[in-house]
Write a protein that holds these residues in place. Structure first.
Motif, PDB file in Angstrom:
ATOM      1  N   VAL A   8       0.823  -1.207   0.000  1.00  0.00           N
ATOM      2  CA  VAL A   8       0.000   0.000   0.000  1.00  0.00           C
ATOM      3  C   VAL A   8       0.860   1.260   0.000  1.00  0.00           C
ATOM      4  O   VAL A   8       0.344   2.370  -0.193  1.00  0.00           O
ATOM      5  CB  VAL A   8      -0.947   0.037   1.223  1.00  0.00           C
ATOM      6  CG1 VAL A   8      -1.931  -1.111   1.154  1.00  0.00           C
ATOM      7  CG2 VAL A   8      -0.166   0.017   2.529  1.00  0.00           C
ATOM      8  N   LYS A  11       0.568   4.400  -2.541  1.00  0.00           N
ATOM      9  CA  LYS A  11      -0.728   4.357  -3.213  1.00  0.00           C
ATOM     10  C   LYS A  11      -1.614   5.495  -2.713  1.00  0.00           C
ATOM     11  O   LYS A  11      -1.454   5.995  -1.592  1.00  0.00           O
ATOM     12  CB  LYS A  11      -1.426   3.017  -2.962  1.00  0.00           C
ATOM     13  CG  LYS A  11      -0.634   1.792  -3.373  1.00  0.00           C
ATOM     14  CD  LYS A  11      -0.354   1.748  -4.855  1.00  0.00           C
ATOM     15  CE  LYS A  11       0.143   0.372  -5.311  1.00  0.00           C
ATOM     16  NZ  LYS A  11       1.336  -0.098  -4.630  1.00  0.00           N
ATOM     17  N   PHE A  13      -5.414   6.898  -1.641  1.00  0.00           N
ATOM     18  CA  PHE A  13      -6.642   6.393  -1.043  1.00  0.00           C
ATOM     19  C   PHE A  13      -7.729   7.435  -1.273  1.00  0.00           C
ATOM     20  O   PHE A  13      -7.775   8.461  -0.587  1.00  0.00           O
ATOM     21  CB  PHE A  13      -6.449   6.125   0.451  1.00  0.00           C
ATOM     22  CG  PHE A  13      -5.536   4.969   0.723  1.00  0.00           C
ATOM     23  CD1 PHE A  13      -6.042   3.695   0.877  1.00  0.00           C
ATOM     24  CD2 PHE A  13      -4.162   5.148   0.766  1.00  0.00           C
ATOM     25  CE1 PHE A  13      -5.203   2.622   1.099  1.00  0.00           C
ATOM     26  CE2 PHE A  13      -3.304   4.084   0.982  1.00  0.00           C
ATOM     27  CZ  PHE A  13      -3.826   2.813   1.156  1.00  0.00           C
ATOM     28  N   GLU A 400     -10.955   2.416  -4.760  1.00  0.00           N
ATOM     29  CA  GLU A 400      -9.535   2.157  -4.528  1.00  0.00           C
ATOM     30  C   GLU A 400      -8.688   2.742  -5.650  1.00  0.00           C
ATOM     31  O   GLU A 400      -9.151   2.937  -6.776  1.00  0.00           O
ATOM     32  CB  GLU A 400      -9.280   0.645  -4.448  1.00  0.00           C
ATOM     33  CG  GLU A 400      -9.868  -0.033  -3.235  1.00  0.00           C
ATOM     34  CD  GLU A 400      -9.583  -1.523  -3.230  1.00  0.00           C
ATOM     35  OE1 GLU A 400      -9.090  -2.009  -2.212  1.00  0.00           O
ATOM     36  OE2 GLU A 400      -9.858  -2.186  -4.241  1.00  0.00           O
ATOM     37  N   ASP A 401      -7.440   2.976  -5.320  1.00  0.00           N
ATOM     38  CA  ASP A 401      -6.455   3.364  -6.314  1.00  0.00           C
ATOM     39  C   ASP A 401      -6.330   2.215  -7.333  1.00  0.00           C
ATOM     40  O   ASP A 401      -6.148   1.061  -6.943  1.00  0.00           O
ATOM     41  CB  ASP A 401      -5.111   3.590  -5.601  1.00  0.00           C
ATOM     42  CG  ASP A 401      -4.027   4.101  -6.535  1.00  0.00           C
ATOM     43  OD1 ASP A 401      -4.039   3.744  -7.727  1.00  0.00           O
ATOM     44  OD2 ASP A 401      -3.148   4.848  -6.054  1.00  0.00           O
TER      45      ASP A 401
END
Length: 443
Positions: A8, A11, A13, A400-401
């Motif tokens: 994560v 990334k 959010f 989500e990404d």
């Protein structure tokens, strides 16, 4: 070194809103906190999970409702009107500029700390009946209240056994209580308030057991009566509802997720959380009346056959013997609990499954803790998100990404996760875009 595509780190959010202050819980303490912050010019969001999704009533979330609710709970618009009408200061908060989200549960919270360095600022996970999402904020106030302590006497799992908090919510907040003949268990202000509320609503409180006594709740499909031992004589009375008003404990699941210290403090009702960094804890979540449940639990847990964890069918005797689930056909260690040394509720949960059922320990946590704490208080079992049961369809709607979603099926890049355990993993197997690939992989 190449970055791990399944991590994560790095990334994005996606957030559905950014607030100066998020308040969770629209009781008196929560509404007061929201009004105070919006008066200072802060953009404030006030979240409350009521009115609940009807499916949560049967799961006793967040209270023990004991199936004593009528069909009115299925009318979402009507229930929202009831919730607002029962909280007159909520309207004032909205008029003052507080953004209010009813029927919205906080299922998780994330702050920067030793175990999570991903978020630069606090993030709260929210969900309604349709979707889950994240909001960002600078400060958080938790006014999530308390929950009821359940005494594991015979028959306590029958429909008709409700907690004092659940009784209050059904009676005052929803106007959907379906019982008639009430027995109240417990002494002190909590039980006296339940008796007074029942009488004010025109119900019949046929008995109030204020002092700890051995109990057995009668019935087959639901509560039909209650028995109690008066000296050496068992007495009985007919009823359709037993209100367990012995004690309440502060809600600590969300505070723990947000990094708040949680410590044993009998003066605050047991385990209670304290403020930490951007997170404040107010109202019953910060502490309740001194615990009065000790004698009631000691009486109930004295019998090995007392059912402590109804979800996983774990008795007091099973816990003392540290007996694994019966379907394994295995015995616990010869020394039982004594073999563990310093007791830890997470250890016992994993070994016996007590507290691992659908209720997530809400109904058995205090009983397990009392049994483990004969010499000194054992550590509380840990909490993980989501702290509210959510349908997969709701979680699937969480935005989500794309870079994160592309790799979510790869569990740390372990190719074998998609192959039967009896098949060897090809040497050239690898993950591409979350899918197992390679020349020798059978399509």
């Amino acid at each position: 070194m190449n970055a791990d595509p399944t991590s994560v780190a790095g990334k994005n959010f996606p957030l559905r809103g950014q607030f100066d202050h998020v308040v969770i819980g629209a009781g008196k303490a929560g509404v007061a906190a929201a009004r105070a912050t919006v008066a200072s010019g802060a953009r404030t969001l006030l979240v409350d999970e009521h009115p609940l999704d009807p499916g949560l009533f049967g799961l006793d979330v967040p209270y023990l409702f004991g199936a004593r609710f009528d069909a009115g709970i299925r009318n979402a618009a009507r229930m929202e009107e009831r919730v607002v009408a029962a909280r007159s200061d909520l309207v004032a908060a909205m008029e003052e500029g507080v953004e209010v989200a009813l029927g919205t549960a906080a299922w998780g919270g994330f702050v920067k700390g030793p175990a999570s360095r991903v978020f630069a600022a606090p993030v709260i996970g929210l969900a309604d009946r349709e979707a889950a999402w994240l909001v960002g904020c600078e400060r958080i106030t938790l006014a999530i209240g308390a929950r009821d302590v359940v005494i594991p006497c015979a028959g306590w799992t029958l429909p008709g056994v409700v907690g004092a908090q659940g009784f209050d919510a059904l009676l005052r907040l929803y106007g959907a209580f379906s019982g008639r003949r009430i027995v109240v268990i417990g002494g002190g202000a909590l039980a006296e308030g339940a008796v007074a509320a029942a009488r004010a609503a025109g119900l019949d409180p046929v008995l109030h057991l204020a002092s700890p006594v051995p109990l057995r709740i009668e019935g087959f499909d639901e509560v039909t009566g209650i028995g109690w031992r008066d000296r050496e004589i068992w007495r009985e009375i007919a009823c359709d509802t037993v209100v367990m008003a012995v004690d309440t404990v502060p809600m600590v699941d969300l505070p723990e997720l947000l990094g708040c210290p949680v410590a044993w403090d009998p003066a605050r009702g047991g385990f209670a959380a304290a403020a930490q960094g951007p997170v404040a804890v107010v109202g019953d979540a910060a502490g309740t009346a001194p615990a009065e449940r000790g004698a009631w639990l000691d009486l109930a847990l004295a019998e090995d056959h007392a059912l402590v964890c109804a979800c996983e069918d774990v008795s007091a005797g099973d816990l003392r013997a540290l007996r694994p689930p019966r379907y394994l056909g295995a015995a616990g260690p010869e020394a039982g609990l004594g073999a563990l040394g310093v007791l830890n509720q997470d250890q016992v949960k994993r070994l016996t499954r007590a507290g691992m059922g659908p209720c997530q320990g809400r109904r058995c946590r205090e009983s397990v803790h009392a049994l483990l704490s004969q010499d000194r208080p054992a550590p509380l079992a840990s909490h993980r998100a989501p702290v509210r049961p959510l349908p997969l369809s709701v979680l699937a709607a969480l935005e989500e990404d794309p870079a994160l979603r592309a790799n979510w099926t790869g569990w740390f890049g372990i190719a074998a996760q998609w192959l039967p355990h009896w098949e060897p993993v090809p040497d050239n197997a690898e993950f591409i875009g979350g899918r197992l690939s390679g020349e020798d992989v059978v399509k």
